[in-house]
Design a protein around this motif. Structure first.
Motif, mmCIF file in Angstrom:
data_model
loop_
_atom_site.group_PDB
_atom_site.id
_atom_site.type_symbol
_atom_site.label_atom_id
_atom_site.label_comp_id
_atom_site.label_asym_id
_atom_site.label_seq_id
_atom_site.Cartn_x
_atom_site.Cartn_y
_atom_site.Cartn_z
ATOM 1 N N ALA A 170 1.290 14.767 -10.683
ATOM 2 C CA ALA A 170 1.741 13.789 -11.621
ATOM 3 C C ALA A 170 1.587 13.135 -9.786
ATOM 4 N N ALA A 171 1.970 13.247 -8.472
ATOM 5 C CA ALA A 171 2.449 12.542 -7.260
ATOM 6 C C ALA A 171 0.448 12.808 -6.945
ATOM 7 N N THR A 172 0.350 13.491 -7.392
ATOM 8 C CA THR A 172 -1.357 13.585 -6.382
ATOM 9 C C THR A 172 -2.399 12.328 -7.362
ATOM 10 N N VAL A 173 -1.516 12.389 -8.402
ATOM 11 C CA VAL A 173 -2.725 11.078 -9.128
ATOM 12 C C VAL A 173 -2.184 10.304 -8.589
ATOM 13 N N ALA A 174 -0.654 9.544 -8.020
ATOM 14 C CA ALA A 174 -0.156 8.631 -8.423
ATOM 15 C C ALA A 174 -0.753 7.694 -6.607
ATOM 16 N N LEU A 175 -0.512 8.653 -6.391
ATOM 17 C CA LEU A 175 -1.031 8.832 -5.025
ATOM 18 C C LEU A 175 -3.092 7.968 -4.642
ATOM 19 N N VAL A 176 -3.134 8.778 -5.558
ATOM 20 C CA VAL A 176 -5.111 8.208 -5.752
ATOM 21 C C VAL A 176 -5.530 7.135 -6.233
ATOM 22 N N SER A 177 -4.436 7.420 -7.302
ATOM 23 C CA SER A 177 -4.663 5.651 -7.967
ATOM 24 C C SER A 177 -4.518 4.730 -7.672
ATOM 25 N N THR A 178 -3.257 5.170 -6.782
ATOM 26 C CA THR A 178 -2.685 3.763 -6.328
ATOM 27 C C THR A 178 -4.067 3.523 -4.476
ATOM 28 N N LEU A 179 -4.335 4.384 -4.289
ATOM 29 C CA LEU A 179 -5.478 4.352 -3.109
ATOM 30 C C LEU A 179 -6.246 3.592 -4.238
ATOM 31 N N LEU A 180 -7.449 3.931 -5.169
ATOM 32 C CA LEU A 180 -7.856 3.741 -5.690
ATOM 33 C C LEU A 180 -7.964 1.975 -5.983
ATOM 34 N N ALA A 181 -6.642 1.388 -6.014
ATOM 35 C CA ALA A 181 -6.510 0.286 -6.741
ATOM 36 C C ALA A 181 -6.262 -0.260 -5.451
ATOM 37 N N VAL A 182 -5.988 -0.261 -4.832
ATOM 38 C CA VAL A 182 -5.736 -1.406 -3.683
ATOM 39 C C VAL A 182 -7.271 -1.127 -3.264
ATOM 40 N N THR A 183 -8.072 -0.196 -2.854
ATOM 41 C CA THR A 183 -9.040 -0.299 -2.421
ATOM 42 C C THR A 183 -10.353 -1.197 -3.255
ATOM 43 N N ARG A 184 -10.556 -1.310 -4.071
ATOM 44 C CA ARG A 184 -11.475 -1.623 -5.354
ATOM 45 C C ARG A 184 -11.208 -3.506 -5.511
ATOM 46 N N TYR A 185 -12.766 -3.782 -5.207
ATOM 47 C CA TYR A 185 -12.920 -4.517 -5.587
ATOM 48 C C TYR A 185 -13.159 -5.957 -6.169
ATOM 49 N N PRO A 196 -11.292 -6.346 -9.709
ATOM 50 C CA PRO A 196 -9.390 -7.244 -9.950
ATOM 51 C C PRO A 196 -9.487 -6.062 -11.517
ATOM 52 N N THR A 197 -10.379 -6.361 -12.282
ATOM 53 C CA THR A 197 -10.414 -4.984 -13.739
ATOM 54 C C THR A 197 -10.110 -4.063 -13.564
ATOM 55 N N HIS A 198 -11.139 -3.756 -12.184
ATOM 56 C CA HIS A 198 -10.617 -1.952 -12.413
ATOM 57 C C HIS A 198 -9.949 -1.672 -11.412
ATOM 58 N N ALA A 199 -9.356 -2.650 -10.368
ATOM 59 C CA ALA A 199 -7.630 -2.503 -10.089
ATOM 60 C C ALA A 199 -6.867 -2.407 -10.568
ATOM 61 N N LEU A 200 -6.805 -3.067 -11.661
ATOM 62 C CA LEU A 200 -5.692 -3.043 -12.867
ATOM 63 C C LEU A 200 -5.632 -2.052 -13.915
ATOM 64 N N ILE A 201 -7.435 -1.120 -13.767
ATOM 65 C CA ILE A 201 -6.897 0.350 -14.282
ATOM 66 C C ILE A 201 -6.140 0.914 -13.996
ATOM 67 N N TYR A 202 -6.729 1.179 -12.495
ATOM 68 C CA TYR A 202 -6.472 2.083 -11.410
ATOM 69 C C TYR A 202 -4.514 1.755 -11.275
ATOM 70 N N PHE A 203 -3.739 0.697 -11.055
ATOM 71 C CA PHE A 203 -3.079 -0.138 -10.640
ATOM 72 C C PHE A 203 -2.385 1.060 -11.993
ATOM 73 N N ILE A 204 -3.066 0.868 -13.690
ATOM 74 C CA ILE A 204 -2.140 1.679 -14.957
ATOM 75 C C ILE A 204 -1.843 2.834 -14.709
ATOM 76 N N ILE A 205 -2.984 3.524 -14.092
ATOM 77 C CA ILE A 205 -2.841 4.655 -14.000
ATOM 78 C C ILE A 205 -1.567 5.482 -13.272
ATOM 79 N N SER A 206 -1.495 4.411 -12.082
ATOM 80 C CA SER A 206 -0.477 4.478 -10.950
ATOM 81 C C SER A 206 0.468 4.802 -11.668
ATOM 82 N N LEU A 207 0.718 3.779 -12.848
ATOM 83 C CA LEU A 207 2.289 3.695 -12.967
ATOM 84 C C LEU A 207 2.655 4.261 -14.246
#
Length: 130
Positions: free
Chosen positions: A11-26, A28-39
């Motif tokens: 779960a920690a690995t998924v949180a880190l990967v999805s947070t990294l992907l949320a920060v690096t997406r151009y 904003p909708t994709h960033a929100l999807i990864y942000f939801i996965i991080s949460l």
């Protein structure tokens, strides 16, 4: 790695990967999807640590309310016809592969934990100072 800590590290690995992907997406909708996965991954970590109420609050308040507010603001920006064309390019099925993989990992991990085959993470309680 011990077997009782495997769900936590996953779960920690998924949180880190999805947070990294949320920060690096151009987009904003994709960033929100990864942000939801991080949460959601953070909620799984709370559940694994013995705080199911905090996990439910994480999902209801953050993933349920605040992210919907972010999505509402993104939709209100209305980028015009050029934005519509760009959004159609971004919504191709290949864009859903990584979020789907991360969500499936969290789903199977939650099924594994709830099935009772894993042992909960335990520790010693610390008494308050007097």
């Amino acid at each position: 790695m011990s077997t009782e800590l495997f769900p936590f590290y996953l779960a920690a690995t998924v949180a880190l990967v999805s947070t990294l992907l949320a920060v690096t997406r151009y987009n904003p909708t994709h960033a929100l999807i990864y942000f939801i996965i991080s949460l959601l991954a953070t909620a799984v970590i709370f559940f694994l640590l013995g705080a199911p109420f905090a996990a439910v609050l994480e999902i209801m308040i953050y993933a349920g309310a605040i992210v919907v507010l972010f999505l509402f603001v993104v939709m209100m920006l209305n980028l015009g016809s050029r934005g519509d064309e760009l959004a159609h390019q971004w919504l191709k099925p290949k864009m859903w592969i990584m979020p789907s993989i991360l969500c499936l990992i969290l789903f199977f991990e939650l099924v594994y934990v709830l099935s009772g085959t894993s042992t909960p993470i335990t520790g010693t309680a610390v008494s308050p100072k007097e």
